[in-house]
Design a protein around this motif. Structure first.
Motif, mmCIF file in Angstrom:
data_model
loop_
_atom_site.group_PDB
_atom_site.id
_atom_site.type_symbol
_atom_site.label_atom_id
_atom_site.label_comp_id
_atom_site.label_asym_id
_atom_site.label_seq_id
_atom_site.Cartn_x
_atom_site.Cartn_y
_atom_site.Cartn_z
ATOM 1 N N UNK A 182 0.851 -1.182 0.000
ATOM 2 C CA UNK A 182 0.000 0.000 0.000
ATOM 3 C C UNK A 182 0.889 1.235 0.000
ATOM 4 N N UNK A 183 0.416 2.351 -0.532
ATOM 5 C CA UNK A 183 1.171 3.597 -0.401
ATOM 6 C C UNK A 183 1.179 4.051 1.053
ATOM 7 N N UNK A 184 2.282 4.627 1.492
ATOM 8 C CA UNK A 184 2.373 5.063 2.888
ATOM 9 C C UNK A 184 1.453 6.233 3.160
ATOM 10 N N UNK A 185 1.309 7.140 2.203
ATOM 11 C CA UNK A 185 0.434 8.301 2.344
ATOM 12 C C UNK A 185 -0.534 8.327 1.175
ATOM 13 N N UNK A 186 -1.814 8.539 1.458
ATOM 14 C CA UNK A 186 -2.863 8.531 0.436
ATOM 15 C C UNK A 186 -3.526 9.899 0.396
ATOM 16 N N UNK A 187 -3.584 10.488 -0.789
ATOM 17 C CA UNK A 187 -4.135 11.829 -0.953
ATOM 18 C C UNK A 187 -5.644 11.778 -1.159
ATOM 19 N N UNK A 188 -6.321 12.790 -0.640
ATOM 20 C CA UNK A 188 -7.733 13.007 -0.902
ATOM 21 C C UNK A 188 -7.962 14.458 -1.266
ATOM 22 N N UNK A 189 -8.945 14.704 -2.117
ATOM 23 C CA UNK A 189 -9.243 16.065 -2.568
ATOM 24 C C UNK A 189 -10.717 16.342 -2.330
ATOM 25 N N UNK A 190 -10.994 17.521 -1.773
ATOM 26 C CA UNK A 190 -12.372 17.822 -1.437
ATOM 27 C C UNK A 190 -12.741 19.260 -1.717
ATOM 28 N N UNK A 191 -14.035 19.497 -1.797
ATOM 29 C CA UNK A 191 -14.561 20.848 -1.982
ATOM 30 C C UNK A 191 -15.934 20.926 -1.326
ATOM 31 N N UNK A 192 -16.328 22.145 -0.978
ATOM 32 C CA UNK A 192 -17.582 22.334 -0.245
ATOM 33 C C UNK A 192 -18.132 23.727 -0.515
ATOM 34 N N UNK A 193 -19.432 23.802 -0.715
ATOM 35 C CA UNK A 193 -20.155 25.076 -0.777
ATOM 36 C C UNK A 193 -21.112 25.103 0.406
ATOM 37 N N UNK A 194 -21.096 26.178 1.178
ATOM 38 C CA UNK A 194 -21.910 26.221 2.387
ATOM 39 C C UNK A 194 -22.601 27.553 2.595
ATOM 40 N N UNK A 195 -23.587 27.515 3.448
ATOM 41 C CA UNK A 195 -24.384 28.709 3.791
ATOM 42 C C UNK A 195 -24.691 28.677 5.268
ATOM 43 N N UNK A 196 -24.601 29.850 5.888
ATOM 44 C CA UNK A 196 -24.913 29.991 7.310
ATOM 45 C C UNK A 196 -25.900 31.143 7.477
ATOM 46 N N UNK A 197 -26.975 30.881 8.228
ATOM 47 C CA UNK A 197 -27.983 31.900 8.532
ATOM 48 C C UNK A 197 -28.041 32.073 10.042
ATOM 49 N N UNK A 198 -27.798 33.291 10.503
ATOM 50 C CA UNK A 198 -27.754 33.555 11.939
ATOM 51 C C UNK A 198 -28.297 34.960 12.204
ATOM 52 N N UNK A 199 -29.616 35.081 12.342
ATOM 53 C CA UNK A 199 -30.190 36.413 12.555
ATOM 54 C C UNK A 199 -29.910 36.976 13.942
ATOM 55 N N UNK A 200 -29.623 36.084 14.913
ATOM 56 C CA UNK A 200 -29.319 36.522 16.271
ATOM 57 C C UNK A 200 -28.539 35.416 16.974
ATOM 58 N N UNK A 201 -28.182 35.643 18.232
ATOM 59 C CA UNK A 201 -27.383 34.672 18.972
ATOM 60 C C UNK A 201 -28.156 33.404 19.315
ATOM 61 N N UNK A 202 -29.473 33.435 19.223
ATOM 62 C CA UNK A 202 -30.290 32.292 19.633
ATOM 63 C C UNK A 202 -30.672 31.360 18.488
ATOM 64 N N UNK A 203 -30.382 31.738 17.259
ATOM 65 C CA UNK A 203 -30.781 30.917 16.118
ATOM 66 C C UNK A 203 -29.640 30.864 15.106
ATOM 67 N N UNK A 204 -29.293 29.659 14.702
ATOM 68 C CA UNK A 204 -28.269 29.478 13.671
ATOM 69 C C UNK A 204 -28.590 28.218 12.885
ATOM 70 N N UNK A 205 -28.449 28.323 11.567
ATOM 71 C CA UNK A 205 -28.648 27.153 10.722
ATOM 72 C C UNK A 205 -27.576 27.143 9.650
ATOM 73 N N UNK A 206 -27.147 25.943 9.241
ATOM 74 C CA UNK A 206 -26.122 25.813 8.215
ATOM 75 C C UNK A 206 -26.540 24.772 7.193
ATOM 76 N N UNK A 207 -25.989 24.930 6.002
ATOM 77 C CA UNK A 207 -26.211 23.978 4.922
ATOM 78 C C UNK A 207 -24.888 23.828 4.175
ATOM 79 N N UNK A 208 -24.473 22.594 3.906
ATOM 80 C CA UNK A 208 -23.210 22.354 3.227
ATOM 81 C C UNK A 208 -23.370 21.255 2.188
#
Length: 691
Positions: A480-506
């Motif tokens: 086996x190879x000693x080190x194996x590479x991985x490649x990743x990407x992500x698009x995300x969104x965060x909605x936080x109108x105040x300190x009591x509510x937060x939502x995320x999507x990725x």
């Protein structure tokens, strides 16, 4: 530098009085724990921190369950409670930790070239009541993220001081007993903290688990919120008898009960002793952190997954051993700077980890007595790492970062098994460089959009990098190879109108070059192909009244091998996570604290053709605490409240029982589901006395 603290550092470097809560040792600061990621400060949609009061209120069957505070993570068990959890995240069956990096108090938990499995992350030494915060990140997008962090990482920190000393006694179903005593004392700028834990448990199994566990922590810390140091000693030891996964046909036929065993001598013992130190300085010249650690580790595990398939006379039990010392040091510095007139923060660091493994072995056994040595090796490996990352604030709406990480691995394997050991010995080195990138856009005050991309890696067991001969058959073996590479990407969104509510999507994707691995259960390599995983994750955190908080997490994943499938195989990644949903409702008001937690783990392919699928499991836990007065607090935990009969884990493979051998019906093995059931409804009561 803490990966959630760019904003804190940036403010401090500009002359504000912002303080890193999680790195100070003072009681009034440490007890708060880390703050969650927020708009204007987060680097991605899939990073965050879980605040102490929310995860401490959750009932936990095992210490490792604490990582389920990370959205999308599932922690189960397929053996005894002294063994590392089975983890799932982002389309991975992570086994016992591969591709999910865990640190406790800046010490890595994952173990390379481990006797049982690569990246083995045993959190049973953890004392959950001492954890000040759980910080997490997902994906290979950040220069600070090290080995095993392709899918994600979790950083757990211990308090430097407690609010008050206490003693807690717990007892419950299946002969569960636990004693925890913890406290701290601060004089001027010096604090001593200590804790001792003793636990016994038999579990619901027909063969009692007979878990015996002892745990201790001692810490000395000194300084101020801007400069200080701490020295921490930990010691942990446990032994147990385990009921491993069993074939469903044995349960359906009445040969054993749902909680029965086909080998009552399975089990193990382990111990871990560590000494670590941390120093930090947060001044006008930047933020500097240094840490070092030394760990002594011992492990023996007896397992039997195929019973009499390979050895009809003595059975298929085997022993895995690990004896090692782990040494490491790391340093980081971050300083405010200007890039083309724009404000930024440049952070860089270096890390070294050295594993000196005196013995990592695999032996055929019967009733815990050794019959033959399959592999017995001495291993030495060092991982050297450097990284740098530049954060730039373009304007009030846009900010971004670029980073680069380099890792170099050097290793040597010395085989001690006389027949094939010399053939499988060797030494080598490997190196890898991985770029990182992130961009954040805040169109309005309550919304933020993120794009992250990068490459990362995980190391393979270096015994697989030097192997030439299968120790079971004498046939040639693939390296086996000693080190194996991985490649990743992500698009995300965060909605936080105040300190009591937060939502995320990725929305994310991860490509892995190879899933060829060294199999500790067999002593050789297992074939694997390049793979692609993609998925969608969503979270909601809503404190809809001063006393009530709602948490919702959902994750969908798709995992496939790339390219043409070999004859008889498909492109499904077997046992890859597909659907997870979790919901939590917490009530904290006056003397009352209560938590209701639901976790759903959906069905998944158990073979590459998707011809056999696991069943879904739903787990509901309830916990409550009532402070009778300032001294006495009563607790109640009801685990698996609904009494569901789901399975913690399911595999599909061939095995052969003793009855099938004697009845001559084995015929090379019987393909079947092999399951480890969830524990039934259990109740635990506790009394805490605070001094």
């Amino acid at each position: 530098m803490s990966h959630l603290s760019h904003h804190l550092l940036y403010s401090a470097l500009l002359g504000s009085v912002t303080v890193h809560a999680q790195t100070s040792h003072l009681p009034e600061v440490q007890i708060v724990g880390p703050e969650d990621a927020a708009i204007g400060t987060a680097d991605s949609a899939s990073e965050g921190a879980v605040e102490r009061e929310w995860y401490q209120s959750r009932p936990k069957l095992r210490p490792g369950d604490i990582v389920e505070a990370v959205p999308g993570v599932v922690a189960t068990q397929h053996s005894g409670d002294g063994k590392a959890n089975q983890y799932f995240l982002r389309g991975f069956n992570l086994d016992h930790g591969t591709d999910f990096a865990v640190t406790v108090d800046a010490m890595p938990v994952n173990m390379p070239a481990h006797g049982h499995g690569q990246g083995y992350a045993d959190l049973n030494f953890l004392i959950p009541e001492l954890v000040s915060g759980v910080r997490y990140r997902k994906g290979p997008y950040f220069a600070q993220s090290a080995d095993f962090s392709l899918a994600g990482s979790a950083s757990l920190d211990y308090f430097g001081a407690l609010e008050a000393p206490f003693v807690e006694i717990s007892a419950g179903s299946h002969d569960f007993k636990r004693l925890l005593a913890a406290g701290s004392r601060t004089v001027a700028d010096q604090t001593w903290l200590g804790a001792v834990e003793i636990e016994r448990n038999n579990g619901p199994w027909d063969v009692p688990e007979d878990l015996k566990k002892v745990n201790a922590v001692l810490r000395y810390s000194q300084g101020s919120p801007k400069r200080g140091f701490s020295i921490t000693a930990m010691a942990y030891k446990s032994n147990w008898t385990s009921t491993d996964q069993v074939p469903e046909r044995a349960i359906d036929s009445g040969q054993i009960s749902r909680f029965g065993s086909l080998n009552p001598t399975d089990g193990g013992k382990t111990q871990r002793v560590s000494l670590s130190g941390k120093w930090f300085d947060k001044g006008s010249n930047g933020d500097t952190e240094l840490s070092a650690y030394a760990i002594d580790y011992r492990f023996n595990l007896f397992s039997d997954f195929t019973y009499f398939l390979n050895n009809p006379v003595n059975g298929d039990q085997f022993e895995q051993t690990d004896r090692r010392q782990i040494y490491g040091a790391q340093g980081s510095h971050a300083v405010g700077n200007k890039i083309g007139g724009l404000d930024g923060v440049f952070s860089f660091g270096a890390q070294w980890r050295g594993d000196r493994i005196g013995e990592v072995g695999l032996y055929d056994t019967e009733a815990r007595q050794r019959l033959d040595a399959v592999r017995a090796d001495k291993v030495s490996q060092d991982l050297f790492s450097v990284y740098g990352q530049q954060l730039v604030n373009f304007n009030d709406q846009w900010r971004g970062y670029v980073g680069l990480r380099g890792d170099a691995l050097r290793y040597k394997v010395t085989g001690r098994e006389p027949l094939y050991g010399p053939l499988n010995s060797g030494k080598g080195h490997d190196a890898i460089a991985n770029p990182k990138f992130g961009l954040a856009f805040k169109p309005v005050a309550s919304h933020e959009i993120y794009f992250n991309a990068g490459a990362g890696f995980h190391s393979n067991d270096v015994r697989g990098a030097t192997i030439t001969t299968d120790p079971k058959t004498g046939d040639p073996a693939d390296r086996v190879p000693a080190l194996v590479k991985g490649r990743g990407a992500e698009i995300g969104w965060r909605f936080q109108p105040n300190e009591d509510l937060a939502t995320t999507l990725a929305l994310w994707k991860l490509d892995l070059d190879s899933e060829l691995v060294y199999a500790g259960d067999a002593g050789t390599t297992e074939p694997g192909r390049a793979s692609t995983r993609r998925g969608l994750e969503a979270t909601l955190r809503w404190k809809f009244s001063p006393a009530w908080r709602l948490e919702l997490d959902g994750a969908l994943s798709r995992a496939r091998f790339r390219g043409f499938a070999p004859d008889g195989e498909g492109n499904y990644v077997d046992n890859a996570l597909e659907r997870v949903f979790a919901a939590g409702l917490t009530y904290i008001d006056g003397p009352w604290t209560a938590s209701l937690r639901l976790r759903y783990l959906g069905p998944r392919a158990l073979d590459t053709l998707d011809s056999v699928r696991s069943r879904s499991t739903t787990l509901l836990n309830f916990g409550a605490r009532y402070a009778v007065n300032k001294r006495v607090t009563l607790g109640l935990d009801v685990l698996n409240l609904a009494g569901k009969k789901g399975n913690d884990i399911e595999y599909y493979y061939a095995s052969c029982t003793a009855g099938e051998v004697s009845g001559e019906s084995c015929n090379g093995g019987v393909n079947d589901r092999h399951i480890h059931p969830m524990e039934p409804r259990s109740v635990r009561l506790s009394v805490r006395y605070t001094y």
